[in-house]
Design a protein around this motif. Structure first.
Motif, PDB file in Angstrom:
ATOM      1  N   LYS B  53       0.832  -1.210   0.000  1.00 57.10           N
ATOM      2  CA  LYS B  53       0.000   0.000   0.000  1.00 57.10           C
ATOM      3  C   LYS B  53       0.862   1.253   0.000  1.00 57.10           C
ATOM      4  CE  LYS B  53      -3.588   0.246   2.810  1.00 57.10           C
ATOM      5  NZ  LYS B  53      -4.392  -0.068   4.011  1.00 57.10           N
ATOM      6  N   TRP B  54       1.900   1.218   0.800  1.00 56.24           N
ATOM      7  CA  TRP B  54       2.796   2.381   0.897  1.00 56.24           C
ATOM      8  C   TRP B  54       3.430   2.653  -0.469  1.00 56.24           C
ATOM      9  CZ3 TRP B  54       7.854   3.692   0.036  1.00 56.24           C
ATOM     10  CH2 TRP B  54       8.337   4.838   0.654  1.00 56.24           C
ATOM     11  N   GLU B  57       0.842   4.028  -3.009  1.00 53.86           N
ATOM     12  CA  GLU B  57       0.474   5.427  -2.771  1.00 53.86           C
ATOM     13  C   GLU B  57       1.541   6.406  -3.263  1.00 53.86           C
ATOM     14  OE1 GLU B  57       0.076   7.850   1.112  1.00 53.86           O
ATOM     15  OE2 GLU B  57      -1.577   6.433   1.030  1.00 53.86           O
ATOM     16  N   ARG B  58       2.799   5.993  -3.181  1.00 53.95           N
ATOM     17  CA  ARG B  58       3.882   6.889  -3.578  1.00 53.95           C
ATOM     18  C   ARG B  58       4.435   6.584  -4.965  1.00 53.95           C
ATOM     19  NH1 ARG B  58       3.283   6.871   1.572  1.00 53.95           N
ATOM     20  NH2 ARG B  58       3.914   8.626   2.872  1.00 53.95           N
TER      21      ARG B  58
END
Lengths: 719, 325
Positions: B53-54, B57-58
């Motif tokens: 997820k991290w 998102e980036r």
């Protein structure tokens, strides 16, 4: 030249001005001289101040002064006990079966479908003043629709002209639990809590789905979406429902992950103009605690000042038996906090921080290896004492064993060192005897550590002192202390393991083993060489595979390491938080968990599952002893050491008692700022004679040059 | 001149792309996106799902340099390299991986860096030129020899020694200045004094020797002999004739480093607790914050190119014989 003169003039002017106000080397403004300010050095600036994200000791030492979870650790009592903070009492825990019927407390853990924690918070607690709560006369929020123009001259939330507050409610705690799984927040415990809290995983999925549909720049309000297992009963009561029985959950309630966050604050900080100025919840906490963050310059300092809305708390009136004689109960019943302001100052290098501590500009300091001899000497009984120089300054030494363990682990999946066969056990036991932890602590830690006898550090329930607490596979009890078995016994075990004299029968050469460890720089060379020598005692050749931490972790995840060094710092003071490191369901390779040794013993698992659900009773102690015995016999780790923290404090600081679990403890400290100012002035009188000597040296040095200049000019004139 | 400048700006593009590519390759060889995520999320209890997820998102879930799943130009544009690089050329540095606005951070930190770098540069120039002229004045004497020997000793001493010795002598023993720290406004003076002094002294060895070489080269020229023949004193020759002519390489050298001044000094700022830009990149590397690393490397390269262009321009200003074609 004019610039130099102007600069020199300014310096002289400053010297003159400062001379009237205090020491010249005072790094703080003269107006702060007598003020009740606590100065602390920070070696590294915290990454996160958002309570859903922060998870390191440095971060906790800051945010725990601001945020208040429902519970806290008692400052003075040992072993560590939980006490209410914003809660009116400790949570009331009820157990239920799968049909939702309430069960008696004595019900065995395997019959409990879920546990309910009912938490009641005290009424009348208010948040610190903050613009997020400010409203106009018609009740609309003043600063929830900000533009870049509104932020002219705004550098911190405290710069807004109108600040307001509101009462803390149970919904604020529920909101923060929702934030733990917010798609944008990335809390480190999101996965763990989804396993425990009923309905949190479904809630996470739902909001993930809904979040994808909105503009990421917009505020995503979590309030309309309920969690099945977390809800407010009324303004001051809320319930958290946990799967099965998980007695350790109460410790999580003392961590900032479970501190309250008002929705207004979340809404306020989601505004783009604020984010562009680095004004976010991750940098400007909003809490109910004794202090509020007034300044945050991550490259220089963080300033906390007293929260005018603090609900009030008093200094504890009971502690350990020795606390009265140590003067730790002198302030019993007094309102907290005692200190007006706290300044955390970034000091990247230890040498300047240490010298400033000695000059009285920091209240406390750790001790680096370089300064160890200057600060500590060992007495006749091998006890650590301060040197005369530090004693003369009134400095005090406080030591405490950290709730941590450093160990050398064996990858139990490895064909050479892993496995539960008797020969493999004997190989590991032989290595455990050969690695002299006491020597390691003496050489590399300046004696600041306790050789580990098992997974549990002192101070944790289940840790046993004396002969019954030793690892009898490695130590014998002699003359009132544990004594490491001889290397001959280790060699005998090694021979029984199939490696007589450390020779590998399959190759005829020495047994080759591989140690994976992060690091490998020049500073690690001595340590790694020491490990090699320990294995050499058995005739084993150790190959060091030092690598960077990323690569090391990759190797651990796929099980490529054979022997490795690692450590663990406890989240909470419960034996479960150490034994779980060897529970098979936490295996690193199979499950990506914290069992880095990939140890798998059904008997251990069975006893662990029983032990983790029990309260601290004799039955639990018995299980812990059985678990420890299994680990001693199987030796999946060479139990290394528990670090011992040495901290120095100036004499003007009172109520100091190291607390390894609680970090929001600055509210208990008291300092005598007048005494500090006097001592600082006495210790920092300028000494000018070296300057005069230097000037004299320069003059003497230049005199022949001046003569030569004169001579040369004279020659030129004659020519 | 305009054509020349335009050409230099165009030359700068491939250089900056190249620097960016090298930074990118070096960074991601050591720090795969998974490890970056672990560093940001912490090492305890972090699940693979949280890591994914991290990264998503980036934008770190894209391929590094070439996207085989995409079509056409998207094979190149739907990559971490392209997505993270394109905004740099517009000087949009965005947010760090920990969520802070990079431009705001740079603005906040450049002031303290300049407070140390500018006085160190100016005072260093004055001191070095003065000592170099003195050595030239005393040339072929034992003063010159001992001066040069002293310069070699100063050059050979580590910068760290000057810092620790300075802090020990002036901060700890004599207690004349704070050992470390920083303050805003006029209070900055007391914190700046020692780092500037240390900066100047640590630069004397190399600076004096370099400037002396320039002056010695100049003093052998015919116009100096003529000036002597006319009866001018040695100080007059040195200050009125030799110094202005030797200033050309000095000034152009200074102009080249001017834009880099605000990037600060890692060692000085770390030891003296100066909240400047010196440690910004190093901190970002240790925290595996690629957003800051790429922004700072890009900025450093752009400023270096700017410094070289300014040097060329300064040549035309101080020496009319030079033309930029």
């Amino acid at each position: 030249m004019r610039i130099i003169l102007r600069f020199a003039y300014l310096w002289l002017l400053w010297l003159g001005l400062s001379g009237c106000k205090g020491p010249l080397n005072n790094p703080y403004p003269a107006v702060e001289r007598d003020r009740n300010i606590f100065y602390a050095a920070l070696a590294e600036f915290p990454k996160h101040l958002d309570p859903a994200l922060a998870y390191s000791a440095d971060e906790y030492s800051l945010i725990n002064q601001t945020y208040e979870p429902p519970l806290q650790y008692h400052y003075l009592q040992r072993p560590y006990v939980l006490t209410p903070l914003t809660a009116a009492s400790l949570p009331r825990v009820s157990y239920f079966n799968a049909q939702g019927q309430k069960l008696p407390e004595s019900t065995p853990a395997d019959q409990i479908a879920y546990s309910e924690y009912l938490i009641t918070i005290r009424p009348g607690i208010y948040f610190q003043p903050h613009p997020a709560f400010a409203k106009d006369a018609s009740g609309h929020f003043l600063y929830h629709r900000l533009t870049a123009r509104d932020l002219k001259n705004i550098h911190s939330p405290m710069d807004f002209p109108v600040l307001a507050s509101r009462e803390l409610t149970a919904e604020d705690y529920v909101y923060q639990i929702k934030r733990l799984v917010h798609p944008k927040v990335h809390s480190p415990i999101a996965g763990l809590m989804q396993e425990h809290i009923v309905g949190l995983a479904e809630f996470a999925q739902e909001i993930e789905h809904r979040y994808q549909k909105i503009d990421p720049q917009e505020f995503f309000d979590l309030r309309p979406y309920p969690i099945r297992g977390v809800y407010a009963l009324d303004r001051y009561r809320y319930v958290i429902r946990i799967r099965g029985k998980y007695p350790q959950f109460k410790y999580w309630l003392a961590m900032p992950f479970f501190a309250p966050i008002p929705w207004e604050v979340d809404r306020f900080y989601q505004q783009l103009p604020l984010i562009e100025r680095n004004l976010t919840l991750d940098w400007y906490p909003v809490g109910t605690g004794p202090y509020l963050l007034a300044e945050n310059n991550p490259n220089r300092r963080i300033v906390l000042v007293k929260n005018p809305n603090f609900h009030g708390e008093t200094y504890p009136s009971e502690g350990e038996s020795a606390d009265t004689s140590l003067g730790l109960l002198r302030d019993a019943g007094q309102p907290l906090p005692f200190i007006d302001e706290i300044q955390f100052i970034l000091e990247r290098e230890f040498i300047p921080a240490w010298n400033k501590f000695l000059q009285g500009y920091y209240e406390a300091s750790g001790i680096s290896s370089d300064s160890f001899d200057q600060a500590i000497r060992f007495g006749a009984q091998n006890q650590a004492e301060l040197t005369e120089e530090l004693k003369a300054k009134g400095i005090r030494l406080e030591t405490a064993v950290a709730p941590s363990i450093f160990y050398l682990g064996f990858n139990m999946l490895d064909p050479v060192v892993g496995g539960l066969e008797e020969t493999k056990r004997k190989l590991r036991q032989a290595i455990a005897i050969a690695i002299d932890q006491e020597e390691y602590i003496s050489i590399f830690l300046n004696g600041r550590g306790v050789a580990a006898q098992g997974v549990l550090p002192p101070g944790i329930f289940g840790y046993l002192e004396g002969p019954q607490g030793i690892n009898r596979y490695v130590y014998t009890w002699k003359n009132g202390e544990p004594q490491r078995k001889s290397i001959e016994e280790a060699r005998k075990l090694l021979a029984e393991a199939g490696y007589p004299g450390g020779r590998d029968p399959s190759t005829g050469g020495p047994l080759l083993l591989y140690l994976d460890t992060p690091g490998g720089g020049p500073e690690d060379k001595a340590r790694l060489s020491w490990y090699r020598k320990q294995f050499e005692k058995l005739g084993i050749e150790l190959v060091i595979r030092a690598t960077d931490y990323n690569r090391f972790q990759q190797k651990m995840r796929v099980g490529l390491a054979q022997i490795f060094t690692w450590g663990w710092n406890a989240d909470y003071p419960d034996p479960e938080n150490f034994f779980f490191l060897l529970y098979s369901k936490n295996g690193k390779v199979k499950y990506g968990g914290e069992n880095a040794a990939n140890y798998e013993n059904p008997e251990f698992d069975r006893l662990f599952e029983q032990m983790r659900n029990l309260d601290d009773t004799p039955a639990r102690l018995e299980l812990i002893q059985k678990l420890t015995e299994i680990l001693h016999r199987d030796a999946p780790w060479v139990f290394g050491f528990h670090p011992k923290n040495f901290t120095l404090y100036h004499g003007w600081l009172a109520n100091v008692k190291p607390n390894q679990m609680a970090t929001g403890t600055l509210k208990y400290l008291r300092l005598d700022s007048k005494q500090r100012a006097q001592l600082r002035a006495a210790w920092n009188r300028p000494i000018l004679w070296p300057l005069y000597l230097l000037l004299l040296g320069l003059v003497i040095g230049w005199f022949p040059a001046w003569l030569k200049y004169r001579k040369r000019m004279h020659e030129t004139a004659l020519a | 001149m305009t054509q020349y400048l335009l050409r230099r700006v165009l030359y700068a593009f491939p250089i900056l792309v190249g620097v960016n590519l090298i930074t990118f390759a070096l960074f991601f060889v050591v720090n795969p996106p998974d490890d970056m995520a672990r560093m940001q999320l912490g090492h305890k209890h972090v699940t693979q799902e949280a890591i994914e997820k991290w990264k998503h998102e980036r934008g770190y879930d894209l391929p590094l340099l070439f996207n085989t799943q995409a079509q056409g130009m998207q094979r190149l544009t739907q990559t971490i390299f392209f997505q993270k690089s394109v905004n740099l050329f517009l000087f949009r540095f965005g947010r760090s991986d920990s969520g802070r606005d990079i431009v705001a951070d740079i603005k906040e930190r450049m002031g303290p860096s300049l407070a140390i770098a500018v006085p160190t540069l100016l005072l260093g120039l004055i001191v070095n030129i003065t000592f170099a002229l003195l050595l030239v004045f005393f040339r072929r004497t034992h003063f010159e020899l001992s001066g040069l020997a002293a310069c070699v000793v100063l050059m050979s001493t580590s910068a760290l020694f000057y810092i620790i010795a300075g802090q020990y002598l002036f901060g700890k023993v004599m207690k004349l200045v704070p050992i470390s720290g920083y303050g805003g406004g006029m209070s900055a003076i007391k914190f700046v004094l020692l780092p500037v002094l240390v900066g100047v002294v640590s630069g004397i060895g190399s600076g004096v020797r370099w400037y002396r070489t320039l002056f010695v080269e100049e003093i052998e020229k015919d116009y100096v002999r003529t000036a002597r023949a006319k009866g001018l004193t040695e100080p007059k020759i040195l200050f009125r004739h030799v110094l202005p002519n030797a200033l050309i390489p000095i000034l152009t050298g200074v102009v080249a480093i001017l834009p880099l001044l605000f990037l600060g000094s890692l060692l000085t700022e770390s030891f003296f607790g100066i909240p400047g830009l010196g440690s910004y990149t190093i901190d970002a590397i240790s925290r595996q914050d690629f957003a800051i690393v790429r922004a700072m490397v890009f900025l450093g390269s752009a400023l270096y190119i700017l410094g070289l262009v300014l040097t060329d321009i300064s040549y035309t200003l101080v020496d009319p014989r030079v033309r930029l074609e």
